[in-house]
Design an enzyme around this catalytic site. Sequence first.
Site, PDB file in Angstrom:
ATOM      1  CG  ASP A 230     -15.514  76.902  -6.020  1.00  0.00           C
ATOM      2  OD1 ASP A 230     -15.338  77.871  -5.430  1.00  0.00           O
ATOM      3  OD2 ASP A 230     -14.475  76.380  -6.564  1.00  0.00           O
TER       4      ASP A 230
ATOM      5  CE1 TYR B  30      -9.380  83.825   6.704  1.00  0.00           C
ATOM      6  CE2 TYR B  30      -8.361  85.240   8.074  1.00  0.00           C
ATOM      7  CZ  TYR B  30      -9.213  84.699   7.630  1.00  0.00           C
ATOM      8  OH  TYR B  30     -10.637  84.481   8.541  1.00  0.00           O
TER       9      TYR B  30
ATOM     10  CE  LYS C 138     -11.877  86.281   5.810  1.00  0.00           C
ATOM     11  NZ  LYS C 138     -13.125  86.231   5.516  1.00  0.00           N
TER      12      LYS C 138
HETATM   13  N1  LIG Z   1     -13.891  81.373  13.058  1.00  0.00           N
HETATM   14  C1  LIG Z   1     -13.212  82.578  13.415  1.00  0.00           C
HETATM   15  O1  LIG Z   1     -12.621  82.673  14.530  1.00  0.00           O
HETATM   16  C2  LIG Z   1     -13.248  83.610  12.415  1.00  0.00           C
HETATM   17  C3  LIG Z   1     -12.627  84.581  12.767  1.00  0.00           C
HETATM   18  C4  LIG Z   1     -12.393  85.582  11.563  1.00  0.00           C
HETATM   19  C5  LIG Z   1     -13.126  85.383  10.517  1.00  0.00           C
HETATM   20  N2  LIG Z   1     -13.671  84.444  10.110  1.00  0.00           N
HETATM   21  C6  LIG Z   1     -14.358  84.271   8.829  1.00  0.00           C
HETATM   22  O2  LIG Z   1     -15.542  83.729   9.069  1.00  0.00           O
HETATM   23  C7  LIG Z   1     -16.079  82.984   7.995  1.00  0.00           C
HETATM   24  C8  LIG Z   1     -16.781  81.835   8.256  1.00  0.00           C
HETATM   25  O3  LIG Z   1     -15.661  80.990   9.046  1.00  0.00           O
HETATM   26  P1  LIG Z   1     -16.030  79.762  10.069  1.00  0.00           P
HETATM   27  O4  LIG Z   1     -14.992  80.089  10.910  1.00  0.00           O
HETATM   28  O5  LIG Z   1     -17.419  79.651  10.181  1.00  0.00           O
HETATM   29  O6  LIG Z   1     -15.390  78.494   9.288  1.00  0.00           O
HETATM   30  P2  LIG Z   1     -15.999  76.913   8.530  1.00  0.00           P
HETATM   31  O7  LIG Z   1     -14.742  76.635   7.898  1.00  0.00           O
HETATM   32  O8  LIG Z   1     -16.611  76.510   9.761  1.00  0.00           O
HETATM   33  O9  LIG Z   1     -16.967  77.415   7.591  1.00  0.00           O
HETATM   34  C9  LIG Z   1     -16.617  77.964   6.384  1.00  0.00           C
HETATM   35  C10 LIG Z   1     -17.860  77.432   5.142  1.00  0.00           C
HETATM   36  O10 LIG Z   1     -17.197  78.159   4.183  1.00  0.00           O
HETATM   37  C11 LIG Z   1     -17.544  76.831   2.922  1.00  0.00           C
HETATM   38  N3  LIG Z   1     -16.631  77.157   1.901  1.00  0.00           N
HETATM   39  C12 LIG Z   1     -15.329  77.085   1.905  1.00  0.00           C
HETATM   40  N4  LIG Z   1     -14.850  77.318   0.261  1.00  0.00           N
HETATM   41  C13 LIG Z   1     -15.845  77.574  -0.248  1.00  0.00           C
HETATM   42  C14 LIG Z   1     -16.229  78.053  -1.759  1.00  0.00           C
HETATM   43  N5  LIG Z   1     -15.475  78.058  -2.717  1.00  0.00           N
HETATM   44  N6  LIG Z   1     -17.438  77.964  -2.019  1.00  0.00           N
HETATM   45  C15 LIG Z   1     -18.647  77.943  -1.350  1.00  0.00           C
HETATM   46  N7  LIG Z   1     -18.443  77.804   0.147  1.00  0.00           N
HETATM   47  C16 LIG Z   1     -17.192  77.585   0.762  1.00  0.00           C
HETATM   48  C17 LIG Z   1     -17.049  75.938   3.710  1.00  0.00           C
HETATM   49  O11 LIG Z   1     -17.490  74.786   3.177  1.00  0.00           O
HETATM   50  C18 LIG Z   1     -17.651  75.962   5.024  1.00  0.00           C
HETATM   51  O12 LIG Z   1     -19.055  75.401   5.089  1.00  0.00           O
HETATM   52  C19 LIG Z   1     -14.902  82.885   7.031  1.00  0.00           C
HETATM   53  O13 LIG Z   1     -15.027  83.887   6.028  1.00  0.00           O
HETATM   54  C20 LIG Z   1     -13.655  83.584   7.972  1.00  0.00           C
HETATM   55  O14 LIG Z   1     -12.717  83.889   7.495  1.00  0.00           O
HETATM   56  C21 LIG Z   1     -13.715  83.379  11.078  1.00  0.00           C
END
Ligand SMILES: NC(=O)c1ccc[n+]([C@@H]2O[C@H](COP(=O)([O-])OP(=O)(O)OC[C@H]3O[C@@H](n4cnc5c(N)ncnc54)[C@H](O)[C@@H]3O)[C@@H](O)[C@H]2O)c1
Length: 248
Positions: free
Chosen positions: A61, A152, A156
């Site tokens: 975590d 959020y 960011k």
């Molecule tokens: N999907 C989008 O459109 C999008 C857009 C902008 C930014 N993001 C950013 O991209 C990143 C990845 O997002 P995603 O879309 O792949 O989401 P996702 O939910 O598929 O993946 C997020 C991962 O982070 C892990 N995680 C969560 N809390 C945690 C912790 N405390 N310690 C360790 N691991 C932890 C989760 O278990 C998961 O595997 C994030 O930072 C998100 O804010 C995503």
Amino acid sequence: MKRFKNKIVLITGAGSGIGRSTAVRFDEEGATSILVDINEEQLLETKNMLSNSYSKTKVLDISSYDNSKICFNEIKEDFKKLDCLINVAGVLRFDNSHEVELENWNKIININLTGTFFMCNLAIPMLLESQGSIVNVSSTAALGSHAWTAAYSASKGGISAFSKTLAVEYGLRGLNVNCVCPASIETPMSTSPNLPKDIDTRLLKKIMPVDGINRSPDDIASTIAFLASEDAIHINGIDLRVDGGLLT
Ligand SMILES: NC(=O)c1ccc[n+]([C@@H]2O[C@H](COP(=O)([O-])OP(=O)(O)OC[C@H]3O[C@@H](n4cnc5c(N)ncnc54)[C@H](O)[C@@H]3O)[C@@H](O)[C@H]2O)c1
């Protein structure tokens, strides 16, 4: 292209979505990866997708400083060096801003912002030795205006701001720090968002893809790999939007 042969790369959030795609991309490019996630089962699924048998998983975590410190001590012991830190782990929830509960605010800030800071804080001494790179995953939420995401967006915005601090502080010593700001990527985080009831739907267009199409996390992984590589040697302290023109 094997830009990461003989490189040790740490990727957080490697159990899903963008983090998993990034792990696969670095593996294809020859990296030995340290895959970090809070979700052990999903982390092992990602590990099974990689070809480099020296790559390892660490269940962590990232919002716990003590456990992160233990993790970095193990990395120093096992790998002796670190070349790239890729901070992808994050959480998102939607609330009307006047209804955000303190517990949820703290959780999002602690994981997204403070967790990313912990990783950078602990990795920088090793990254200075290797003349490495950091890529932090921020969001268009840091640059534009996304309704219902107060915590959020704040987290960011914080990531983008403190990444520039690191970039200027360590750039002259050979460590580049950049952010990728994605939008509209098809992952578990973005599919079926749990929006508050009775929202003003006119605001949706500010967070939805302009063409109505979500892109693959591979499109972010390729950008992360570029920014982490020698190809981006003269890029430091930027927020690179990968959003299909959402904010244009
Ligand atoms: N999907 C989008 O459109 C999008 C857009 C902008 C930014 N993001 C950013 O991209 C990143 C990845 O997002 P995603 O879309 O792949 O989401 P996702 O939910 O598929 O993946 C997020 C991962 O982070 C892990 N995680 C969560 N809390 C945690 C912790 N405390 N310690 C360790 N691991 C932890 C989760 O278990 C998961 O595997 C994030 O930072 C998100 O804010 C995503």
